[in-house]
Design a protein around this motif. Structure first.
Motif, PDB file in Angstrom:
ATOM      1  N   ARG A  37       0.579  -1.316  -0.017  1.00 22.17           N
ATOM      2  CA  ARG A  37       0.426   0.024   0.130  1.00 22.17           C
ATOM      3  C   ARG A  37       0.938   1.266   0.580  1.00 22.17           C
ATOM      4  O   ARG A  37       2.038   1.269   0.685  1.00 22.17           O
ATOM      5  N   PRO A  38       0.084   2.637  -0.682  1.00 20.42           N
ATOM      6  CA  PRO A  38       1.268   3.822  -0.570  1.00 20.42           C
ATOM      7  C   PRO A  38       1.153   3.911   0.953  1.00 20.42           C
ATOM      8  O   PRO A  38       0.056   3.736   1.698  1.00 20.42           O
ATOM      9  N   LEU A  39       1.789   4.347   1.174  1.00 22.19           N
ATOM     10  CA  LEU A  39       2.294   4.812   2.554  1.00 22.19           C
ATOM     11  C   LEU A  39       1.094   5.956   3.025  1.00 22.19           C
ATOM     12  O   LEU A  39       0.176   5.469   4.355  1.00 22.19           O
ATOM     13  N   VAL A  40       0.695   6.983   2.768  1.00 21.36           N
ATOM     14  CA  VAL A  40      -1.069   7.354   2.978  1.00 21.36           C
ATOM     15  C   VAL A  40      -1.754   6.633   3.143  1.00 21.36           C
ATOM     16  O   VAL A  40      -2.761   6.162   3.932  1.00 21.36           O
ATOM     17  N   GLY A  41      -1.884   4.866   2.139  1.00 17.07           N
ATOM     18  CA  GLY A  41      -2.913   4.461   2.496  1.00 17.07           C
ATOM     19  C   GLY A  41      -2.776   3.814   4.419  1.00 17.07           C
ATOM     20  O   GLY A  41      -4.392   3.314   4.021  1.00 17.07           O
ATOM     21  N   HIS A  42      -1.316   3.099   4.473  1.00 15.28           N
ATOM     22  CA  HIS A  42      -2.258   2.562   5.767  1.00 15.28           C
ATOM     23  C   HIS A  42      -2.230   3.165   6.829  1.00 15.28           C
ATOM     24  O   HIS A  42      -3.116   3.348   7.847  1.00 15.28           O
ATOM     25  N   VAL A  43      -2.754   4.854   6.569  1.00 15.44           N
ATOM     26  CA  VAL A  43      -3.054   6.312   7.485  1.00 15.44           C
ATOM     27  C   VAL A  43      -4.618   5.843   7.222  1.00 15.44           C
ATOM     28  O   VAL A  43      -5.477   5.943   8.283  1.00 15.44           O
ATOM     29  N   LEU A  44      -4.583   6.154   5.743  1.00 17.43           N
ATOM     30  CA  LEU A  44      -6.465   6.235   6.126  1.00 17.43           C
ATOM     31  C   LEU A  44      -6.595   4.866   6.081  1.00 17.43           C
ATOM     32  O   LEU A  44      -7.932   4.731   6.693  1.00 17.43           O
ATOM     33  N   ASP A  45      -5.822   3.574   6.002  1.00 18.61           N
ATOM     34  CA  ASP A  45      -7.071   2.310   6.917  1.00 18.61           C
ATOM     35  C   ASP A  45      -6.745   2.378   8.075  1.00 18.61           C
ATOM     36  O   ASP A  45      -8.324   2.093   8.957  1.00 18.61           O
ATOM     37  N   THR A  46      -6.061   2.704   9.097  1.00 21.42           N
ATOM     38  CA  THR A  46      -5.983   3.685  10.380  1.00 21.42           C
ATOM     39  C   THR A  46      -7.125   4.442  10.547  1.00 21.42           C
ATOM     40  O   THR A  46      -7.637   4.405  11.862  1.00 21.42           O
ATOM     41  N   ALA A  47      -7.158   5.168  10.363  1.00 20.98           N
ATOM     42  CA  ALA A  47      -8.177   6.230  10.761  1.00 20.98           C
ATOM     43  C   ALA A  47     -10.116   5.564   9.937  1.00 20.98           C
ATOM     44  O   ALA A  47     -10.818   5.786  11.056  1.00 20.98           O
ATOM     45  N   ARG A  48     -10.156   4.801   9.140  1.00 21.99           N
ATOM     46  CA  ARG A  48     -11.070   4.468   9.087  1.00 21.99           C
ATOM     47  C   ARG A  48     -11.382   3.758   9.992  1.00 21.99           C
ATOM     48  O   ARG A  48     -12.178   3.050  10.367  1.00 21.99           O
ATOM     49  N   ASP A  49     -10.507   2.631  11.028  1.00 22.60           N
ATOM     50  CA  ASP A  49     -10.210   1.399  11.945  1.00 22.60           C
ATOM     51  C   ASP A  49     -11.170   2.604  12.922  1.00 22.60           C
ATOM     52  O   ASP A  49     -11.692   1.811  14.053  1.00 22.60           O
ATOM     53  N   LEU A  50     -10.848   3.950  12.352  1.00 19.86           N
ATOM     54  CA  LEU A  50     -11.664   4.801  13.914  1.00 19.86           C
ATOM     55  C   LEU A  50     -12.851   5.391  13.932  1.00 19.86           C
ATOM     56  O   LEU A  50     -13.593   5.654  14.909  1.00 19.86           O
ATOM     57  N   SER A  51     -13.658   4.698  13.119  1.00 23.92           N
ATOM     58  CA  SER A  51     -15.069   4.941  13.236  1.00 23.92           C
ATOM     59  C   SER A  51     -15.171   7.001  12.973  1.00 23.92           C
ATOM     60  O   SER A  51     -16.385   7.047  13.726  1.00 23.92           O
ATOM     61  N   PRO A  52     -14.563   7.350  12.159  1.00 20.59           N
ATOM     62  CA  PRO A  52     -14.718   9.088  12.664  1.00 20.59           C
ATOM     63  C   PRO A  52     -16.214   9.322  12.221  1.00 20.59           C
ATOM     64  O   PRO A  52     -16.283   8.903  10.255  1.00 20.59           O
ATOM     65  N   ALA A  53     -16.134  10.797  12.485  1.00 22.63           N
ATOM     66  CA  ALA A  53     -17.779  11.285  11.661  1.00 22.63           C
ATOM     67  C   ALA A  53     -16.852  11.240  10.068  1.00 22.63           C
ATOM     68  O   ALA A  53     -17.351  12.329   9.302  1.00 22.63           O
TER      69      ALA A  53
END
Length: 490
Positions: A37-53
């Protein structure tokens, strides 16, 4: 994995606007890849796991390239363009402008810090909310803090300010506690303080870190949580750090699969992308790469010395010393050693692709075998087929590709060439060395054998003075002497 309940009080801002000049690359830094995954893809995956608004990604350098990659990974995110005012503070400011009515907590992440996990960030958010702080930042203690912003604490242990490397005094540069670039802010406080941040610094940028000092001056609480595993905060600024982040991520991925029941004989030489999946009782042997969306079913053995990219491997299959891309390998099938499976290869259950075999855009039926030294391209092979050594399906006529169709229970002789388009009927056989240019009816034997003709003395007449000519002459002289002796005793 079950979805978490939406956290309506959380917005995540991911900073992905920088050029990353130290990467020395035409590709934006956040698009360099580790773990599939691109570097930013890993960050996006983690952000999604937090279920933010809200998830907002701030872009600028190579804007369209980064934006397309981001929305391709997470279509639900909001892409925000940073304007000509440089700095992380300005990046967060324009992100907040995209959600003007949000009044919760803002988690700020960097698109080049790929190893942070949702567990660590969830704990940071809980600490922030329980302490009722205006700002909570994640920090780490490093032996060598060069290049990082330093966390300057007050005498009571609270966070006083953050000083960037280029603006630090000698005493501040000696501090080993660094800012990990991860923050949780109260949204309204953040908006008001960012409006007060200027660009009077060595870089001429609007620093997000200046909000910390302004908040402290305003008497607001600022806390820092020291991460226990420093590797989680590793940022990527150059190719060396990219490789180190990839190694750490891979070690984490390999260990996760081991704990899930996969035997990995040599973790140090095994690379598994985060996008790949392995079932329990899979065995992975040394020097093996399992990449992208590859899926390996229970009981399969992969390796050694094997690379699978976007492949599907069935139960109890064995794949050894093989390079395969976009291939399907059926249950109980055998591949390798030294096989090359190109896109479109489908090997059915119990089939075999053997030693030094290349396949492309071909389907090989259940129980069929292409044992060795063959090229099979644009071909459909039925069930129970056995192709002799050196089989070639000649699929290209300099203008277009054509298909070869081989029926069920066909057995071919060694060194056959099937000149497409051609069909071999069910149960047919072909002789050794045959060049098949015409369709073969079911059950027929196809031969293309010319009578053998020996031209006596050709080497001595046409290659005089060579070692071959001398050897031939010696042998001929010896044979003539033997013949003469036999006649003398006749």
């Amino acid at each position: 994995m079950t979805e978490n309940r939406l956290d309506a009080s959380l917005a995540v801002v991911i900073l992905a606007a920088g050029q990353g000049t130290r990467m020395r690359s035409s590709l934006p830094k956040v698009l360099h890849r580790i773990g599939g995954r691109p570097l930013v893809g890993h960050v996006l995956d983690t952000a999604r796991d937090l279920s933010p608004a809200h998830v907002l990604v701030v872009v600028r350098h190579e804007r369209d390239l980064v934006a397309d990659a981001v929305t391709g990974i997470s279509p639900e995110v909001v892409v925000v363009d940073q304007d000509e005012i440089p700095g992380t503070g300005r990046a967060v400011e324009v992100a907040l402008d995209a959600v003007p009515d949000f009044d919760g907590d803002v988690l700020v992440l960097s698109g080049d810090v790929p190893l942070l996990d949702a567990e660590t960030l969830s704990a940071l958010i809980r600490d922030h909310r329980s302490s009722r702080a205006a700002i909570t930042l994640l920090s780490a203690v490093l032996d060598d803090a060069t290049g990082y912003g330093r966390v300057v604490r007050a005498t009571n242990g609270g966070v006083e300010r953050i000083v960037e490397q280029k603006d630090a005094t000698a005493a501040e540069a000696a501090i080993t506690e660094i800012n990990a670039g991860v923050y949780v802010f109260q949204a309204e406080m953040l908006r008001s303080q960012l409006a007060r941040v200027g660009t009077q610094n060595a870089q001429g940028e609007k620093y997000l870190t200046d909000v910390v000092g302004l908040a402290r001056t305003a008497g607001l609480a600022v806390t820092a949580s020291v991460v226990s595993d420093v590797s989680l905060t590793l940022g990527v600024n150059d190719r060396a750090q990219l490789a180190e982040a990839g190694r750490l991520l891979n070690a984490r991925t390999v260990r996760r699969w081991q704990l899930d029941g996969v035997t990995i004989q040599d973790p140090a030489t095994t690379w598994i992308d985060v996008t790949a999946t392995l079932a329990p009782d899979v065995t992975v042997l040394p020097n093996t790469h399992i990449l992208r969306a590859t899926a390996v079913a229970a009981g399969a053995t992969i390796g050694p010395d094997t690379t699978l990219e976007d492949c599907e491997v069935g139960e109890n299959a064995v794949v050894r010393r093989t390079d395969a891309t976009l291939a399907v390998i059926g249950a109980g099938a055998s591949v390798g050693p030294f096989a090359y499976l190109r896109p479109g290869t489908v090997l059915a259950d119990g089939g075999k692709i053997g030693t030094f075999v290349e396949t492309k855009n071909s389907t090989i039926g259940a129980g069929s075998k292409v044992p060795h030294l063959s090229y099979i391209g644009d071909t459909t092979i039925g069930r129970g087929v056995n192709l002799g050594a050196g089989a070639i399906t000649a699929n290209y006529d300099d203008i277009a590709k054509h298909r070869t169709e081989i029926g069920d229970e066909v057995h071919s002789g060694s060194h056959n060439v099937f000149v497409a388009p051609v069909r071999i009927g069910d149960g047919a056989k072909t002789g050794a060395g045959a060049v098949i240019r015409k369709d073969v009816p079911p059950g027929a034997l196809a031969l293309s054998v010319a009578p053998q003709r020996n031209v006596e003395g050709w080497v001595e007449n046409h290659r005089p003075g060579t070692a071959a000519a001398a050897a031939a002459a010696r042998s001929r002289t010896a044979q003539e002497a033997d013949h003469g002796a036999q006649e003398a005793h006749g």
